[in-house]
Design an enzyme around this catalytic site. Structure first.
Site, short mmCIF file in Angstrom:
data_model
loop_
_atom_site.label_atom_id
_atom_site.label_comp_id
_atom_site.label_asym_id
_atom_site.label_seq_id
_atom_site.Cartn_x
_atom_site.Cartn_y
_atom_site.Cartn_z
N SER A 126 0.48 -1.12 -4.11
CA SER A 126 0.07 -0.56 -3.78
C SER A 126 0.83 1.00 -3.53
CB SER A 126 0.12 -0.78 -2.26
OG SER A 126 0.28 0.11 -1.21
N HIS A 168 -4.08 -1.30 -5.62
CA HIS A 168 -4.18 -1.63 -4.03
C HIS A 168 -4.19 -0.10 -3.30
CE1 HIS A 168 -4.65 -3.55 -0.48
NE2 HIS A 168 -4.02 -2.51 0.70
N ASP A 174 -4.44 2.39 -0.13
CA ASP A 174 -4.58 2.06 1.79
C ASP A 174 -4.70 3.29 2.63
OD1 ASP A 174 -3.50 0.05 2.13
OD2 ASP A 174 -1.68 0.55 1.61
N HIS A 192 -8.37 -0.26 0.73
CA HIS A 192 -8.32 -1.12 2.26
C HIS A 192 -8.65 0.11 2.91
CE1 HIS A 192 -4.73 -2.79 4.43
NE2 HIS A 192 -6.48 -2.98 5.11
N MET A 252 -8.04 1.97 6.45
CA MET A 252 -7.80 1.58 8.29
C MET A 252 -8.10 2.79 9.14
SD MET A 252 -4.27 -0.03 6.72
CE MET A 252 -4.18 0.57 5.10
N ASP A 257 -1.52 -9.20 2.64
CA ASP A 257 -0.73 -7.34 2.70
C ASP A 257 0.12 -6.86 3.61
OD1 ASP A 257 -0.80 -4.85 2.04
OD2 ASP A 257 -3.18 -4.30 2.79
#
Ligand code: DX5
Ligand code: ZN
Length: 218
Positions: A8, A33, A35, A66, A68, A175
Site C-alpha cells: 500500500s 494497493h 488507498d 481501494h 474509502m 487489508d
C-alpha cells in the site's frame, strides 16, 4: 494460483512516489494497493485521481484501487480514466451494491467489495458470484499502521467456504496490519492477496521486505 502481495503506497514517502513505484516494480510485489480516502466515509483524507494519474506512467503492475469514499458511483469512470485495474468499493457505502459492481465491470475493471471489521461475510451471499475480489478489512479503515484484528481469520475461513460452495472465482484480499507474523496464517485460512503498507514501506529495505513476504506466502 500464486498468492499475491500488494504494497500500500499510503505508507510510502509522498514526497518521492517515484521511489515507491520503483520498489514495487523492481521487487516480487504483484500489485499496487492504492488507498483513496474522502474524509467522510473515513476520518482521514489521502489522495485522489491526480496522484494515481501521475504514478501510472511509472508502473507496469496492476493498480488495485481501494475507495474509502461515500457514493463511489460518481467516480467510477474517473478512476478508470486514471488507470485503475481493480476498483474496490465499501459494502457500507453502497446501497445498490449490485448496480455499482455492474457499473465497474462495464468500464472494463475488476470489481471489488471491502468489508469493515463489523460487517459480516454472510451479507455477500447473494452477490458473491458478481464480485472479483473481496477485501476483508483487518483494521478499521482510515489509517495505516494499526494493529491486526484477530477475528479476521474466522472471516477468511467463512468467506473461503462461501466462495467454494458457490463455485465463485472471487479473490480474498486482507487489508490492514499484515506482517510476516500473520501472513502465512492468513494464506492457510484461505486468503489470496495480502496488502501490506507499514510493514513494507517503514522497513529498512522495502524491496527486500516485499521479496521476503512474497517468498513466505508462496
Ligand atoms: C487502511 C488502508 C490500508 C492501509 C494498510 O485504511 O485501507 O490499505 O494502507 O496499511 P498497514 O499495512 O500499515 O496496516
Ligand atoms: Zn486499503
Amino acid at each position: 494460483m500464486a498468492h499475491k502481495i500488494a504494497p500500500s503506497i499510503l505508507a510510502s514517502d509522498f514526497s518521492n512516489l517515484q521511489s515507491a513505484c520503483e520498489i514495487i516494480e523492481n521487487s516480487a510485489a504483484d500489485w499496487y494497493h492504492i488507498d483513496v480516502m474522502d474524509g467522510v466515509f473515513v476520518p482521514n483524507i489521502s489522495f485522489g485521481m491526480p496522484v494515481i494519474k501521475a504514478i501510472k506512467p511509472h508502473s507496469t503492475k496492476t493498480f488495485d484501487v481501494h475507495l474509502m469514499i461515500v457514493d463511489p458511483d460518481r467516480y467510477i469512470k474517473d478512476f478508470k480514466a486514471v488507470g485503475a485495474d481493480i476498483l474496490t468499493v465499501h459494502y457500507e457505502a453502497c446501497p445498490h451494491l449490485h448496480r455499482t459492481l455492474q457499473a465497474i465491470k462495464a468500464e472494463g475493471m475488476q470489481a471489488g467489495v471491502a468489508l469493515n471489521p463489523h460487517t459480516p461475510i454472510s451479507l455477500l451471499e447473494d452477490v458473491i458470484n458478481d464480485i472479483d475480489l473481496v477485501c476483508i478489512m483487518s483494521v478499521n479503515p482510515g489509517f495505516g499502521g494499526q494493529s491486526f484484528i484477530e477475528n479476521t481469520y474466522d472471516k477468511v475461513r467463512m468467506l473461503r467456504k462461501m466462495i467454494d460452495d458457490k463455485s465463485a472465482s472471487t479473490l480474498i484480499e486482507i487489508d490492514g496490519g499484515v506482517t510476516s507474523a500473520n501472513a502465512k496464517k492468513l494464506i492457510d485460512a484461505g486468503a489470496d492477496v495480502l496488502v501490506a503498507g507499514s510493514f513494507v514501506f517503514k522497513s529498512a529495505d522495502p524491496k527486500k521486505t516485499c521479496n521476503e513476504l512474497k517468498e513466505l506466502v508462496g
